[in-house]
Design a protein around this motif. Sequence first.
Motif, PDB file in Angstrom:
ATOM      1  N   LYS A 366       0.832  -1.210   0.000  1.00 16.45           N
ATOM      2  CA  LYS A 366       0.000   0.000   0.000  1.00 16.45           C
ATOM      3  C   LYS A 366       0.862   1.253   0.000  1.00 16.45           C
ATOM      4  CE  LYS A 366      -3.812  -2.229   2.486  1.00 16.45           C
ATOM      5  NZ  LYS A 366      -4.510  -2.343   3.790  1.00 16.45           N
ATOM      6  N   SER A 367       1.936   1.235   0.781  1.00 17.76           N
ATOM      7  CA  SER A 367       2.844   2.390   0.820  1.00 17.76           C
ATOM      8  C   SER A 367       3.496   2.604  -0.538  1.00 17.76           C
ATOM      9  CB  SER A 367       3.918   2.176   1.884  1.00 17.76           C
ATOM     10  OG  SER A 367       3.355   2.113   3.175  1.00 17.76           O
ATOM     11  N   ARG A 368       3.908   1.521  -1.162  1.00 17.85           N
ATOM     12  CA  ARG A 368       4.577   1.634  -2.458  1.00 17.85           C
ATOM     13  C   ARG A 368       3.625   2.160  -3.524  1.00 17.85           C
ATOM     14  NH1 ARG A 368       8.662  -1.540  -3.871  1.00 17.85           N
ATOM     15  NH2 ARG A 368       9.386  -1.244  -1.740  1.00 17.85           N
ATOM     16  N   LEU A 369       2.382   1.700  -3.489  1.00 21.85           N
ATOM     17  CA  LEU A 369       1.391   2.202  -4.441  1.00 21.85           C
ATOM     18  C   LEU A 369       1.238   3.715  -4.308  1.00 21.85           C
ATOM     19  CD1 LEU A 369      -1.288  -0.622  -4.134  1.00 21.85           C
ATOM     20  CD2 LEU A 369      -0.154   0.055  -6.260  1.00 21.85           C
ATOM     21  N   LYS A 370       1.153   4.180  -3.076  1.00 20.49           N
ATOM     22  CA  LYS A 370       1.001   5.618  -2.853  1.00 20.49           C
ATOM     23  C   LYS A 370       2.234   6.374  -3.324  1.00 20.49           C
ATOM     24  CE  LYS A 370      -2.111   4.999   1.093  1.00 20.49           C
ATOM     25  NZ  LYS A 370      -2.229   5.060   2.571  1.00 20.49           N
ATOM     26  N   GLU A 371       3.421   5.807  -3.088  1.00 22.43           N
ATOM     27  CA  GLU A 371       4.666   6.445  -3.536  1.00 22.43           C
ATOM     28  C   GLU A 371       4.675   6.634  -5.054  1.00 22.43           C
ATOM     29  OE1 GLU A 371       8.008   4.163  -2.265  1.00 22.43           O
ATOM     30  OE2 GLU A 371       7.530   4.342  -0.118  1.00 22.43           O
ATOM     31  N   GLN A 372       4.048   5.689  -5.761  1.00 23.76           N
ATOM     32  CA  GLN A 372       4.035   5.763  -7.218  1.00 23.76           C
ATOM     33  C   GLN A 372       2.753   6.397  -7.744  1.00 23.76           C
ATOM     34  OE1 GLN A 372       5.306   2.229  -9.274  1.00 23.76           O
ATOM     35  NE2 GLN A 372       7.092   1.926  -7.976  1.00 23.76           N
ATOM     36  N   ASN A 373       2.052   7.112  -6.847  1.00 21.93           N
ATOM     37  CA  ASN A 373       0.835   7.850  -7.206  1.00 21.93           C
ATOM     38  C   ASN A 373      -0.253   6.940  -7.789  1.00 21.93           C
ATOM     39  OD1 ASN A 373       1.880  10.446  -6.470  1.00 21.93           O
ATOM     40  ND2 ASN A 373       3.084  10.439  -8.370  1.00 21.93           N
ATOM     41  N   LEU A 374      -0.334   5.738  -7.220  1.00 14.05           N
ATOM     42  CA  LEU A 374      -1.385   4.797  -7.579  1.00 14.05           C
ATOM     43  C   LEU A 374      -2.338   4.660  -6.402  1.00 14.05           C
ATOM     44  CD1 LEU A 374       0.870   2.078  -9.250  1.00 14.05           C
ATOM     45  CD2 LEU A 374      -0.632   3.682 -10.439  1.00 14.05           C
ATOM     46  N   ASP A 375      -3.615   4.477  -6.703  1.00 12.36           N
ATOM     47  CA  ASP A 375      -4.634   4.416  -5.661  1.00 12.36           C
ATOM     48  C   ASP A 375      -4.785   2.985  -5.154  1.00 12.36           C
ATOM     49  OD1 ASP A 375      -6.781   4.660  -3.998  1.00 12.36           O
ATOM     50  OD2 ASP A 375      -8.220   5.240  -5.558  1.00 12.36           O
ATOM     51  N   PRO A 376      -4.470   2.713  -3.884  1.00  5.32           N
ATOM     52  CA  PRO A 376      -4.631   1.361  -3.351  1.00  5.32           C
ATOM     53  C   PRO A 376      -6.044   0.814  -3.526  1.00  5.32           C
ATOM     54  CG  PRO A 376      -3.346   2.695  -1.828  1.00  5.32           C
ATOM     55  CD  PRO A 376      -3.871   3.630  -2.879  1.00  5.32           C
ATOM     56  N   ALA A 377      -7.036   1.693  -3.547  1.00  8.56           N
ATOM     57  CA  ALA A 377      -8.428   1.238  -3.707  1.00  8.56           C
ATOM     58  C   ALA A 377      -8.633   0.527  -5.042  1.00  8.56           C
ATOM     59  CB  ALA A 377      -9.373   2.427  -3.583  1.00  8.56           C
ATOM     60  N   SER A 378      -7.852   0.930  -6.043  1.00  8.04           N
ATOM     61  CA  SER A 378      -7.961   0.287  -7.360  1.00  8.04           C
ATOM     62  C   SER A 378      -7.422  -1.141  -7.345  1.00  8.04           C
ATOM     63  CB  SER A 378      -7.199   1.106  -8.410  1.00  8.04           C
ATOM     64  OG  SER A 378      -7.719   2.405  -8.518  1.00  8.04           O
ATOM     65  N   PHE A 379      -6.641  -1.463  -6.335  1.00 15.18           N
ATOM     66  CA  PHE A 379      -6.026  -2.787  -6.229  1.00 15.18           C
ATOM     67  C   PHE A 379      -6.594  -3.564  -5.038  1.00 15.18           C
ATOM     68  CE2 PHE A 379      -3.145  -0.110  -8.561  1.00 15.18           C
ATOM     69  CZ  PHE A 379      -2.610  -0.932  -9.547  1.00 15.18           C
ATOM     70  N   GLU A 380      -7.799  -3.185  -4.619  1.00 19.54           N
ATOM     71  CA  GLU A 380      -8.390  -3.774  -3.417  1.00 19.54           C
ATOM     72  C   GLU A 380      -8.512  -5.296  -3.537  1.00 19.54           C
ATOM     73  OE1 GLU A 380     -12.491  -3.401  -0.742  1.00 19.54           O
ATOM     74  OE2 GLU A 380     -12.209  -2.154  -2.531  1.00 19.54           O
ATOM     75  N   GLU A 381      -8.978  -5.772  -4.689  1.00 15.31           N
ATOM     76  CA  GLU A 381      -9.160  -7.215  -4.877  1.00 15.31           C
ATOM     77  C   GLU A 381      -7.839  -7.961  -4.755  1.00 15.31           C
ATOM     78  OE1 GLU A 381     -11.886  -9.224  -5.360  1.00 15.31           O
ATOM     79  OE2 GLU A 381     -13.030  -7.439  -4.800  1.00 15.31           O
ATOM     80  N   HIS A 382      -6.784  -7.332  -5.227  1.00 13.69           N
ATOM     81  CA  HIS A 382      -5.460  -7.955  -5.162  1.00 13.69           C
ATOM     82  C   HIS A 382      -4.920  -7.890  -3.740  1.00 13.69           C
ATOM     83  CE1 HIS A 382      -1.505  -9.276  -6.332  1.00 13.69           C
ATOM     84  NE2 HIS A 382      -0.945  -8.120  -6.030  1.00 13.69           N
ATOM     85  N   LEU A 383      -5.014  -6.743  -3.120  1.00 12.01           N
ATOM     86  CA  LEU A 383      -4.410  -6.545  -1.805  1.00 12.01           C
ATOM     87  C   LEU A 383      -5.034  -7.431  -0.733  1.00 12.01           C
ATOM     88  CD1 LEU A 383      -4.021  -2.655  -1.841  1.00 12.01           C
ATOM     89  CD2 LEU A 383      -2.175  -4.332  -1.892  1.00 12.01           C
ATOM     90  N   LYS A 384      -6.334  -7.727  -0.858  1.00 12.65           N
ATOM     91  CA  LYS A 384      -6.969  -8.523   0.191  1.00 12.65           C
ATOM     92  C   LYS A 384      -6.387  -9.938   0.268  1.00 12.65           C
ATOM     93  CE  LYS A 384     -11.001 -10.304  -2.374  1.00 12.65           C
ATOM     94  NZ  LYS A 384     -12.479 -10.216  -2.517  1.00 12.65           N
ATOM     95  N   THR A 385      -5.876 -10.444  -0.857  1.00 15.74           N
ATOM     96  CA  THR A 385      -5.305 -11.802  -0.836  1.00 15.74           C
ATOM     97  C   THR A 385      -4.028 -11.851  -0.006  1.00 15.74           C
ATOM     98  OG1 THR A 385      -3.974 -11.495  -2.857  1.00 15.74           O
ATOM     99  CG2 THR A 385      -6.240 -12.244  -3.145  1.00 15.74           C
ATOM    100  N   PHE A 386      -3.388 -10.703   0.186  1.00 15.62           N
ATOM    101  CA  PHE A 386      -2.141 -10.669   0.947  1.00 15.62           C
ATOM    102  C   PHE A 386      -2.388 -10.811   2.446  1.00 15.62           C
ATOM    103  CE2 PHE A 386      -0.739  -9.450  -3.102  1.00 15.62           C
ATOM    104  CZ  PHE A 386       0.637  -9.521  -3.155  1.00 15.62           C
ATOM    105  N   GLY A 387      -3.633 -10.708   2.868  1.00 11.43           N
ATOM    106  CA  GLY A 387      -3.975 -10.935   4.261  1.00 11.43           C
ATOM    107  C   GLY A 387      -4.286 -12.390   4.566  1.00 11.43           C
ATOM    108  N   TRP A 388      -4.199 -13.242   3.558  1.00 11.57           N
ATOM    109  CA  TRP A 388      -4.554 -14.653   3.728  1.00 11.57           C
ATOM    110  C   TRP A 388      -3.319 -15.538   3.913  1.00 11.57           C
ATOM    111  CZ3 TRP A 388      -8.091 -14.559  -1.231  1.00 11.57           C
ATOM    112  CH2 TRP A 388      -9.185 -13.706  -0.972  1.00 11.57           C
ATOM    113  N   GLY A 389      -2.172 -14.913   4.152  1.00  9.39           N
ATOM    114  CA  GLY A 389      -0.941 -15.690   4.307  1.00  9.39           C
ATOM    115  C   GLY A 389      -0.184 -15.796   2.997  1.00  9.39           C
ATOM    116  N   MET A 390       0.251 -14.649   2.484  1.00  9.16           N
ATOM    117  CA  MET A 390       0.987 -14.620   1.216  1.00  9.16           C
ATOM    118  C   MET A 390       2.454 -14.975   1.463  1.00  9.16           C
ATOM    119  SD  MET A 390       1.108 -14.075  -2.078  1.00  9.16           S
ATOM    120  CE  MET A 390      -0.395 -13.171  -2.510  1.00  9.16           C
ATOM    121  N   PRO A 391       2.965 -16.047   0.845  1.00  2.85           N
ATOM    122  CA  PRO A 391       4.366 -16.409   1.062  1.00  2.85           C
ATOM    123  C   PRO A 391       5.298 -15.464   0.303  1.00  2.85           C
ATOM    124  CG  PRO A 391       3.407 -17.856  -0.580  1.00  2.85           C
ATOM    125  CD  PRO A 391       2.289 -16.983  -0.078  1.00  2.85           C
TER     126      PRO A 391
END
Length: 428
Positions: A366-391
């Motif tokens: 999320k921090s990196r997305l903001k650094e690159q002027n990208l909206d984390p909300a646009s990647f919500e579907e992707h980001l939620k999978t990282f809370g499921w134990g992403m290796p």
Amino acid sequence: MDISRTHLIEDLNSSMEGQDVLFGGWVVDLRKLGKMAFLTVRDVTGMCQVIVKGDAMSLLEGLNRQSVVRILGKVQASKAKDFDFEVSAIELQVLAKAEYPLPIDPIGRLESDIDNRLNSRALDMRNQKTASIFKLRSQVLASIRETLIKRKFIEINTPKIIGSASEGGADLFSLDYFGKQAYLAQSPQLYKEQMTIGLERVFEISSFYRAEKSHTGRHLSEFTSVDIEAAMMDYTDVMDVLESIVVDVFKNTAENSKTEQQDIGHEIKIPDSPFERVSYTQALEELGNLDIKLEFGEDLQDSHLRSLGDKHPGFFFLTDWPMKLKPFYIHEKDDDPTLSRSFDLQYGYLELSSGGRRLHDPEQLKSRLKEQNLDPASFEEHLKTFGWGMPPHSGWGMGLDRLMTVLIGIDNVREVTLYPRDPDRLKP
């Protein structure tokens, strides 16, 4: 109409003298000599000479070259210098007549430029050089799959119609998807990362799309990419996988495609390994020694890569690029956060692959997305999978079309693509 055959032409040989055979193909050449005719017939596996006499001669009236025939005949010895045997026709059946004149000469007696050949691509496959390119491409795909499957990678298929920019960049084809904004995928990046949660090691070989108005011999709007992603592997590990794939491709085709190499007029040579690894910092130093001054963080242009390619001929990895030059999902180096755990595989100036270690911590992402002027909300579907134990995971994508040009020694990806799509070509 019976269209079956008992043999392909490659199955025929001089030891079959006196045996009846039934085969088919297209007419490459036709020579009438009095009450007999000599046909040269080819199928996808080879070519043979056919002798036609008697009643069957009437079927040759108006028969043009490239017409498709089916022949019942008897194998016999041949006096022709180019053939060890020939087939004396008992019955000849014309399955399909070819018009005259044809838009291109598939035999190659009259050369056609690449655009005319692409306009008649199906007919161009009867040119043995062209056909051999695509036979080699098929072997390359088989080799890549074999190498990856042996390493416990699982083949997947990801969507090509997506709802957000997978890499947060431009160069995307957009389309209306039932009233919603959608895009054609330029890579399987987000999906293949997600798949490491359960499948751990995955790969995909598929078409992807880039709306880039480039007019070069190495860019296409629709291209074939080989992608992998692997859990519990660092970027150096997936570099090793990539190197083994490339070496296996060259080894397998060099040893198993002698005829195709002859048709193309190019000998495939197995590259030396291990491939050299050159860091971005080292590259700047080497360019500096050539009086090419670049500041840290500047991207390497074609001219810079050509200079590096002169110094490092063949395959080599360019590693540890500045973070500012890499996508949001790339992991930094532990000892220097300005550098990334990333690499490109080069063949001289030509970039074949790009990859690296990925971020697997959702807050960092999320921090990196903001650094690159990208909206984390646009990647919500992707980001939620990282809370499921992403290796922790690493991967890369490689352009198959570019690899093919290196393999067969040409410099135009259109030659190795069946129906290329670029800014000027949408047909056939």
